[in-house]
Write a protein that holds these residues in place. Structure first.
Motif, mmCIF file in Angstrom:
data_model
loop_
_atom_site.group_PDB
_atom_site.id
_atom_site.type_symbol
_atom_site.label_atom_id
_atom_site.label_comp_id
_atom_site.label_asym_id
_atom_site.label_seq_id
_atom_site.Cartn_x
_atom_site.Cartn_y
_atom_site.Cartn_z
ATOM 1 N N VAL A 31 -10.114 -8.326 -1.893
ATOM 2 C CA VAL A 31 -10.624 -9.407 -1.056
ATOM 3 C C VAL A 31 -9.816 -10.691 -1.190
ATOM 4 O O VAL A 31 -9.672 -11.455 -0.225
ATOM 5 N N TRP A 32 -9.254 -10.946 -2.368
ATOM 6 C CA TRP A 32 -8.577 -12.218 -2.600
ATOM 7 C C TRP A 32 -7.057 -12.144 -2.522
ATOM 8 O O TRP A 32 -6.404 -13.135 -2.233
ATOM 9 N N GLY A 33 -6.479 -10.995 -2.825
ATOM 10 C CA GLY A 33 -5.023 -10.963 -2.945
ATOM 11 C C GLY A 33 -4.409 -9.648 -2.530
ATOM 12 O O GLY A 33 -5.098 -8.648 -2.306
ATOM 13 N N SER A 34 -3.084 -9.649 -2.435
ATOM 14 C CA SER A 34 -2.342 -8.433 -2.102
ATOM 15 C C SER A 34 -0.973 -8.480 -2.759
ATOM 16 O O SER A 34 -0.451 -9.558 -3.077
ATOM 17 N N ARG A 35 -0.410 -7.299 -2.953
ATOM 18 C CA ARG A 35 0.910 -7.201 -3.567
ATOM 19 C C ARG A 35 1.681 -6.086 -2.864
ATOM 20 O O ARG A 35 1.173 -4.967 -2.714
ATOM 21 N N LEU A 36 2.895 -6.374 -2.417
ATOM 22 C CA LEU A 36 3.767 -5.391 -1.783
ATOM 23 C C LEU A 36 4.966 -5.124 -2.686
ATOM 24 O O LEU A 36 5.557 -6.060 -3.226
ATOM 25 N N ARG A 37 5.311 -3.844 -2.830
ATOM 26 C CA ARG A 37 6.545 -3.522 -3.558
ATOM 27 C C ARG A 37 7.221 -2.338 -2.891
ATOM 28 O O ARG A 37 6.568 -1.431 -2.370
ATOM 29 N N LEU A 38 8.524 -2.356 -2.916
ATOM 30 C CA LEU A 38 9.329 -1.324 -2.283
ATOM 31 C C LEU A 38 9.269 -0.038 -3.112
ATOM 32 O O LEU A 38 9.344 -0.076 -4.339
ATOM 33 N N LEU A 39 9.124 1.103 -2.428
ATOM 34 C CA LEU A 39 9.056 2.404 -3.090
ATOM 35 C C LEU A 39 10.399 3.125 -2.988
ATOM 36 O O LEU A 39 11.149 2.938 -2.025
ATOM 37 N N ASP A 40 10.640 3.990 -3.949
ATOM 38 C CA ASP A 40 11.875 4.764 -3.957
ATOM 39 C C ASP A 40 11.776 6.030 -3.124
ATOM 40 O O ASP A 40 12.802 6.640 -2.791
ATOM 41 N N GLU A 41 10.551 6.462 -2.818
ATOM 42 C CA GLU A 41 10.361 7.699 -2.071
ATOM 43 C C GLU A 41 9.101 7.615 -1.240
ATOM 44 O O GLU A 41 8.280 6.699 -1.407
ATOM 45 N N THR A 42 8.933 8.576 -0.347
ATOM 46 C CA THR A 42 7.750 8.611 0.514
ATOM 47 C C THR A 42 6.511 8.842 -0.335
ATOM 48 O O THR A 42 6.471 9.781 -1.147
ATOM 49 N N PRO A 43 5.472 8.011 -0.202
ATOM 50 C CA PRO A 43 4.279 8.187 -1.031
ATOM 51 C C PRO A 43 3.437 9.362 -0.550
ATOM 52 O O PRO A 43 3.532 9.797 0.600
#
Length: 212
Positions: free
Chosen positions: A173-185
């Motif tokens: 509800v308060w926050g979010s975090r994005l990070r790049l992945l090395d492969e398809t999740p």
């Protein structure tokens, strides 16, 4: 349509002068909030609001709660544990640090046990929680619009593809975090929350279906 990243529930509380408390280095705490992806202005305002309601309350607990309120996801579990106690001893301070009305505190804490995206204004916002991403040239993170999204196994986690890149989104509800992945999740069965994409837009929404 909302075109900039941000959380609807996480608008800063009213500005307040920062209290000076023995044993609490607010400058250091603010820097830690920033390193965890939070907003130091929201942290300072939320902490000050809690202290103003109950100067005798546990300042460390209020700092942890304010850090979560500021969008630092790493503080979520610790803040919820601290809220269990503070909501019993100093409920007005707990509500103030979260930017909630005291009358909504119990409902918020109960809902958060099973729905990390719930807040009192969500239904009125038709299930909208936040916008993430954005064009890198305008301060966002993506060089291509989001083209595909899936739910992941962890609560509040999604995979989002932009161009040839996959990203992991963790949010509440308060926050979010994005990070790049090395492969398809690996996609998993999702709950009521999903990622909504729009044609020719560089932002994506987190939306909760049952609140629409």
């Amino acid at each position: 349509m909302i075109k900039r990243p941000g959380h609807l529930a996480a608008a800063p509380t009213a500005p307040a002068s920062s209290p000076q408390l023995e044993g609490i280095d607010l400058d250091l705490a603010g820097r830690n909030v920033v390193s965890a992806g939070g907003d130091p202005r929201v942290f300072a305002a939320s902490f000050a609001a809690g202290v103003a309601e109950a100067p005798e309350a546990d300042a460390v607990a209020l700092a942890g709660i304010a850090a979560w309120r500021a969008g630092a996801l790493a503080f979520r579990d610790d803040a919820l544990r601290r809220l269990d106690g503070l909501s019993q001893t100093h409920p007005d301070a707990a509500a103030a640090a979260l930017g909630l009305d005291r009358a909504d505190l119990d409902a918020f804490l109960e809902a958060q046990r099973g729905d990390r995206f719930w807040w009192p204004g969500r239904a009125a916002s038709r299930g909208y929680v936040c916008a993430v991403g954005g064009f890198v040239g305008l301060g966002g993170v993506w060089i291509a619009p989001p083209a595909e999204s899936v739910s992941l196994a962890d609560p509040g986690a999604f995979g989002i593809r932009t161009g040839e890149q996959w990203w992991r989104l963790d949010a509440d509800v308060w926050g979010s975090r994005l990070r790049l992945l090395d492969e398809t999740p690996e996609a998993a069965r999702g709950g009521s929350a999903s990622v909504v994409r729009f044609p020719d837009s560089y932002v994506a929404w987190v939306h909760v279906r049952d609140a629409a």
